[in-house]
Write a protein that holds these residues in place. Structure first.
Motif, mmCIF file in Angstrom:
data_model
loop_
_atom_site.group_PDB
_atom_site.id
_atom_site.type_symbol
_atom_site.label_atom_id
_atom_site.label_comp_id
_atom_site.label_asym_id
_atom_site.label_seq_id
_atom_site.Cartn_x
_atom_site.Cartn_y
_atom_site.Cartn_z
ATOM 1 N N THR A 76 0.948 -1.155 -0.219
ATOM 2 C CA THR A 76 0.136 0.040 -0.141
ATOM 3 C C THR A 76 0.988 1.316 0.235
ATOM 4 O O THR A 76 1.961 1.198 0.715
ATOM 5 C CB THR A 76 -1.018 0.119 1.253
ATOM 6 N N ARG A 128 -4.548 6.472 -7.612
ATOM 7 C CA ARG A 128 -4.541 6.205 -6.300
ATOM 8 C C ARG A 128 -3.303 7.352 -5.490
ATOM 9 O O ARG A 128 -2.249 7.166 -6.097
ATOM 10 C CB ARG A 128 -4.451 5.163 -5.490
ATOM 11 N N ASP A 194 -6.468 -0.924 8.367
ATOM 12 C CA ASP A 194 -6.095 -1.423 6.661
ATOM 13 C C ASP A 194 -6.140 -0.295 5.868
ATOM 14 O O ASP A 194 -7.483 0.086 5.700
ATOM 15 C CB ASP A 194 -7.133 -2.504 6.471
ATOM 16 N N TRP A 195 -5.105 0.022 5.153
ATOM 17 C CA TRP A 195 -5.063 1.256 4.432
ATOM 18 C C TRP A 195 -6.146 0.706 3.024
ATOM 19 O O TRP A 195 -6.467 2.044 2.652
ATOM 20 C CB TRP A 195 -3.762 1.586 3.839
ATOM 21 N N ASP A 196 -5.890 -0.374 2.616
ATOM 22 C CA ASP A 196 -6.776 -0.383 1.437
ATOM 23 C C ASP A 196 -8.255 -0.534 1.566
ATOM 24 O O ASP A 196 -8.968 0.203 0.808
ATOM 25 C CB ASP A 196 -6.281 -1.949 0.761
ATOM 26 N N THR A 197 -8.829 -0.789 2.679
ATOM 27 C CA THR A 197 -10.195 -0.869 3.073
ATOM 28 C C THR A 197 -10.418 0.595 3.169
ATOM 29 O O THR A 197 -11.595 0.899 2.872
ATOM 30 C CB THR A 197 -10.376 -1.707 4.237
ATOM 31 N N ALA A 198 -9.821 1.277 3.886
ATOM 32 C CA ALA A 198 -10.071 2.831 4.328
ATOM 33 C C ALA A 198 -10.171 3.617 3.004
ATOM 34 O O ALA A 198 -11.081 4.256 2.831
ATOM 35 C CB ALA A 198 -8.917 3.251 5.151
ATOM 36 N N HIS A 199 -9.246 3.225 2.172
ATOM 37 C CA HIS A 199 -9.208 4.075 0.781
ATOM 38 C C HIS A 199 -10.381 3.664 -0.053
ATOM 39 O O HIS A 199 -11.254 4.629 -0.675
ATOM 40 C CB HIS A 199 -7.902 3.802 -0.006
ATOM 41 N N ALA A 200 -10.822 2.406 -0.218
ATOM 42 C CA ALA A 200 -12.085 1.944 -0.836
ATOM 43 C C ALA A 200 -13.268 2.635 -0.026
ATOM 44 O O ALA A 200 -14.214 2.857 -0.888
ATOM 45 C CB ALA A 200 -12.119 0.462 -0.930
ATOM 46 N N THR A 201 -13.382 2.687 1.246
ATOM 47 C CA THR A 201 -14.397 3.230 1.744
ATOM 48 C C THR A 201 -14.660 4.724 1.538
ATOM 49 O O THR A 201 -15.766 4.973 1.199
ATOM 50 C CB THR A 201 -14.214 3.064 3.199
ATOM 51 N N THR A 204 -15.733 5.080 -2.166
ATOM 52 C CA THR A 204 -17.300 4.747 -2.285
ATOM 53 C C THR A 204 -18.135 5.725 -1.687
ATOM 54 O O THR A 204 -19.221 6.198 -2.146
ATOM 55 C CB THR A 204 -17.646 3.304 -1.436
ATOM 56 N N THR A 232 -17.594 8.354 7.267
ATOM 57 C CA THR A 232 -17.050 7.125 7.348
ATOM 58 C C THR A 232 -16.547 6.664 8.544
ATOM 59 O O THR A 232 -16.206 5.448 8.943
ATOM 60 C CB THR A 232 -16.225 6.610 6.260
#
Length: 297
Positions: A76, A128, A194-201, A204, A232
């Motif tokens: 990430t 990103r 979790d950086w990936d989940t935070a970015h996707a959230t 969205t 979020t």
């Protein structure tokens, strides 16, 4: 007598692709990394004494080596940027490091009706972005972001009742195409697990707000997008947007004996309106120098 002001130097746009083969399916991390170092470098400017200068070639080599040495952190951009920033602030004469990373997403190709574990295609939808700033005293600021995210809605957008003067020619409208190319940066007051989940959230939240908001102005939609991202969770303290209007002008088909009830448009790339703004959590701490309001977007 001239006085030397702020200086910084480093290596810009180091393209490094890391293939993570320790898992199956494989994972690609495709980063474009820029590092800027600030500190006690007056001598090289004033006298040409390079004793304190870590070469920009060494900066490049460090980025490439850390793509391997950092292990999972290279997956990430936020974790990779933090690893690099912590390393470079270990150089005695460095008082501040700024690491900027563009990360290019890849998607898996399908084979026999299922995602292939080892074949990919570049996903050109957006980039990103990440900026990590670290001071010599260990203070850190991380911003995540997105660039090149083009969104459009075919209705539910109005623009009217605006101020007019003798140069105003724009007609009011209660139904227009609204499109923009989102550049956004959000500052993490708290680091997520979790950086990936935070970015996707965050993505969205902002795209859902754009889609569902009945807009009276792009400015109003900017605020709604920012509000939804902040909703979020408490970890995001502030978000900045730069939203150019991607103008769509109705084509006059009357010369061809055709009516055009909002169906055929000319997409014009310039000039364009540019809407920028910040939405900040009222209880967030000061974001620090990584998010200086005076900085360019």
């Amino acid at each position: 007598m001239p006085i030397l002001g702020h200086t910084q130097y480093g290596k810009a746009e180091v393209r490094v692709v890391r293939i993570h083969r320790d898992t199956d399916p494989h994972v690609i991390s495709d980063h474009n990394v820029s590092v800027a170092l600030s500190g006690d470098y007056a001598d090289t400017h004033l006298t040409g004494d390079n004793t304190r200068v870590l070469t920009t070639d060494a900066v490049k080599n460090t980025i490439n080596a850390f793509a391997k040495e950092a292990g999972d952190a290279a997956r990430t951009p936020e974790a990779f940027g933090l690893a690099l920033a912590r390393h470079f602030t270990g150089v005695p004469q460095v008082s501040r490091v700024r690491v900027g990373i563009e990360t290019f997403p890849w998607r898996r190709l399908e084979h026999a009706g299922a995602p292939h574990p080892h074949a990919f295609a570049r996903d050109g939808g957006h980039v990103r972005t990440t900026t990590v700033t670290r001071a010599g005293d260990g203070a850190e600021w991380v911003t995540s972001g997105v660039a090149g995210l083009v969104v459009l809605k075919t209705t539910d957008s109005e623009f009217h009742s605006f101020y007019t003067d003798r140069y105003t020619t724009l007609a009011e409208t209660t139904n227009r195409v609204m499109a923009t190319e989102v550049t956004a940066q959000w500052w993490h007051a708290e680091h997520p697990a979790d950086w990936d989940t935070a970015h996707a959230t965050a993505i969205t939240a902002m795209t859902s707000a754009f889609a569902g908001h009945h807009s009276l102005a792009l400015q109003q939609t900017l605020y709604e997008m920012g509000t939804q991202v902040l909703a979020t969770g408490p970890g995001i303290g502030e978000i900045r947007f730069s939203l150019p209007n991607k103008h769509h002008f109705l084509v006059d088909l009357a010369p061809f004996g055709l009516k055009n009830p909002g169906e055929v448009f000319h997409a014009d790339d310039r000039p364009y309106g540019l809407i920028e703004g910040t939405v900040r959590r009222d209880d967030a701490p000061a974001p620090g120098p990584a998010f200086d309001p005076g900085q360019a977007w």
